[in-house]
Design a protein around this motif. Structure first.
Motif, mmCIF file in Angstrom:
data_model
loop_
_atom_site.group_PDB
_atom_site.id
_atom_site.type_symbol
_atom_site.label_atom_id
_atom_site.label_comp_id
_atom_site.label_asym_id
_atom_site.label_seq_id
_atom_site.Cartn_x
_atom_site.Cartn_y
_atom_site.Cartn_z
ATOM 1 N N GLU A 42 -11.924 36.949 -46.138
ATOM 2 C CA GLU A 42 -11.342 38.148 -45.518
ATOM 3 C C GLU A 42 -10.363 37.755 -44.420
ATOM 4 O O GLU A 42 -9.255 38.294 -44.341
ATOM 5 N N GLN A 43 -10.721 36.793 -43.590
ATOM 6 C CA GLN A 43 -9.836 36.343 -42.516
ATOM 7 C C GLN A 43 -8.554 35.736 -43.070
ATOM 8 O O GLN A 43 -7.498 35.819 -42.442
ATOM 9 N N ALA A 44 -8.628 35.174 -44.276
ATOM 10 C CA ALA A 44 -7.452 34.568 -44.906
ATOM 11 C C ALA A 44 -6.577 35.601 -45.617
ATOM 12 O O ALA A 44 -5.513 35.247 -46.114
ATOM 13 N N GLY A 45 -7.033 36.859 -45.672
ATOM 14 C CA GLY A 45 -6.201 37.901 -46.256
ATOM 15 C C GLY A 45 -6.680 38.497 -47.565
ATOM 16 O O GLY A 45 -6.037 39.401 -48.103
ATOM 17 N N PHE A 46 -7.795 37.999 -48.104
ATOM 18 C CA PHE A 46 -8.332 38.616 -49.317
ATOM 19 C C PHE A 46 -8.758 40.051 -49.000
ATOM 20 O O PHE A 46 -9.204 40.344 -47.891
ATOM 21 N N GLN A 47 -8.634 40.934 -49.979
ATOM 22 C CA GLN A 47 -8.901 42.356 -49.761
ATOM 23 C C GLN A 47 -10.179 42.839 -50.418
ATOM 24 O O GLN A 47 -10.647 43.942 -50.141
ATOM 25 N N MET A 48 -10.721 42.055 -51.332
ATOM 26 C CA MET A 48 -11.953 42.442 -52.034
ATOM 27 C C MET A 48 -12.684 41.187 -52.462
ATOM 28 O O MET A 48 -12.144 40.084 -52.400
ATOM 29 N N ALA A 49 -13.915 41.393 -52.911
ATOM 30 C CA ALA A 49 -14.708 40.280 -53.436
ATOM 31 C C ALA A 49 -15.638 40.818 -54.515
ATOM 32 O O ALA A 49 -15.906 42.016 -54.580
ATOM 33 N N MET A 50 -16.085 39.920 -55.347
ATOM 34 C CA MET A 50 -17.102 40.282 -56.333
ATOM 35 C C MET A 50 -18.033 39.100 -56.512
ATOM 36 O O MET A 50 -17.699 37.964 -56.166
ATOM 37 N N CYS A 51 -19.208 39.387 -57.023
ATOM 38 C CA CYS A 51 -20.151 38.319 -57.301
ATOM 39 C C CYS A 51 -20.851 38.586 -58.620
ATOM 40 O O CYS A 51 -20.891 39.702 -59.103
ATOM 41 N N SER A 52 -21.385 37.528 -59.171
ATOM 42 C CA SER A 52 -22.213 37.646 -60.353
ATOM 43 C C SER A 52 -23.669 37.673 -59.912
ATOM 44 O O SER A 52 -23.990 37.298 -58.788
ATOM 45 N N ASP A 53 -24.514 38.139 -60.791
ATOM 46 C CA ASP A 53 -25.936 38.281 -60.475
ATOM 47 C C ASP A 53 -26.718 37.356 -61.402
ATOM 48 O O ASP A 53 -27.150 37.764 -62.469
ATOM 49 N N HIS A 54 -26.843 36.107 -61.003
ATOM 50 C CA HIS A 54 -27.504 35.095 -61.830
ATOM 51 C C HIS A 54 -28.846 34.713 -61.234
ATOM 52 O O HIS A 54 -28.974 34.576 -60.020
ATOM 53 N N ILE A 55 -29.837 34.516 -62.075
ATOM 54 C CA ILE A 55 -31.094 33.920 -61.615
ATOM 55 C C ILE A 55 -31.100 32.427 -61.933
ATOM 56 O O ILE A 55 -31.876 31.663 -61.389
ATOM 57 N N THR A 56 -30.183 32.016 -62.807
ATOM 58 C CA THR A 56 -30.086 30.630 -63.251
ATOM 59 C C THR A 56 -28.647 30.157 -63.101
ATOM 60 O O THR A 56 -27.730 30.864 -63.521
ATOM 61 N N PRO A 57 -28.432 28.987 -62.530
ATOM 62 C CA PRO A 57 -27.064 28.470 -62.496
ATOM 63 C C PRO A 57 -26.608 28.085 -63.907
ATOM 64 O O PRO A 57 -27.419 27.928 -64.818
ATOM 65 N N TRP A 58 -25.299 27.941 -64.084
ATOM 66 C CA TRP A 58 -24.767 27.532 -65.381
ATOM 67 C C TRP A 58 -25.298 26.155 -65.776
ATOM 68 O O TRP A 58 -25.489 25.882 -66.960
ATOM 69 N N SER A 59 -25.555 25.309 -64.793
ATOM 70 C CA SER A 59 -26.146 23.996 -65.055
ATOM 71 C C SER A 59 -26.999 23.614 -63.851
ATOM 72 O O SER A 59 -26.780 24.104 -62.744
ATOM 73 N N ASN A 60 -27.960 22.735 -64.080
ATOM 74 C CA ASN A 60 -28.802 22.276 -62.975
ATOM 75 C C ASN A 60 -27.988 21.575 -61.897
ATOM 76 O O ASN A 60 -28.340 21.600 -60.725
ATOM 77 N N ARG A 61 -26.878 20.970 -62.290
ATOM 78 C CA ARG A 61 -25.995 20.293 -61.326
ATOM 79 C C ARG A 61 -25.457 21.286 -60.300
ATOM 80 O O ARG A 61 -25.305 20.963 -59.130
#
Length: 193
Positions: A26-45
């Motif tokens: 936001e401080q850098a000028g972005f106007q919105m954000a979104m997130c995903s709702d994961h219980i598991t990462p795409w990989s353990n890494r």
């Protein structure tokens, strides 16, 4: 006018760091954000999977950004819970919260039971969208289908409806979602796709 948004990737970054990142965005000028709702990462890494709904309250409270969350109601989350949680955020932060609804991914949703075929998931999503819209409208809802609802009501609702955005990857899914969606979120693909 182009609006620039920040993707808060819960499966890649710890929630505390991600909160600082969205504040910096936001401080850098972005106007919105979104997130995903994961219980598991795409990989353990990647190694993270913060609970999106808790994080959203903190992120909305500490920024002025408009925010949304990709979610799959019907299996891991009951649609009445998504109706209540999304209405609560939208009531607290008027006109700043939206939710993108999709049929889900096995990596996240399998934890509550068998993973159904795509056509069943799409039908369940459409039932869930109808339930969520009716609850957002203040109705008492009972429903017996792929999901069951018994006399549910959401009491605290925003003055303006929560936008229900479709999360779609394929053209077929996007076309079907056009019947109910207030907008579309998708992944970066070739223009032909």
């Amino acid at each position: 006018m182009t609006t620039y948004g920040f993707h808060a990737s819960h499966e890649q970054i710890a929630p505390s760091r991600l909160l600082r990142d969205v504040q910096a965005a936001e401080q850098a000028g972005f106007q919105m954000a979104m997130c995903s709702d994961h219980i598991t990462p795409w990989s353990n890494r990647q190694g993270h999977s913060g609970f999106a709904w808790s994080w959203l309250g903190a992120a909305l409270a500490t920024t002025g950004l408009r925010m949304g969350c990709v979610n799959a109601p019907g299996q891991r989350y009951h649609p009445a819970i998504i109706a209540q949680s999304s209405a609560t955020l939208a009531e607290m932060f008027p006109d700043r919260f939206w939710v993108a609804l999709g049929s889900g991914q096995a990596m996240n949703e399998h934890i509550t039971g068998p993973w159904p075929r795509k056509e069943v998931r799409v039908q369940r999503l459409e039932e869930s969208v109808d339930i969520i819209r009716r609850l957002h409208a203040g109705e008492e809802v009972s429903h017996d289908g792929l999901v069951t609802v018994d006399r549910a009501r959401v009491y605290d609702r925003p003055d303006n409806p929560v936008p229900l955005i479709a999360a779609a990857i394929s053209a077929d899914t996007a076309a079907r979602a056009a019947r109910w969606a207030d907008g579309l979120v998708t992944i970066n693909q070739t223009p032909e796709k």
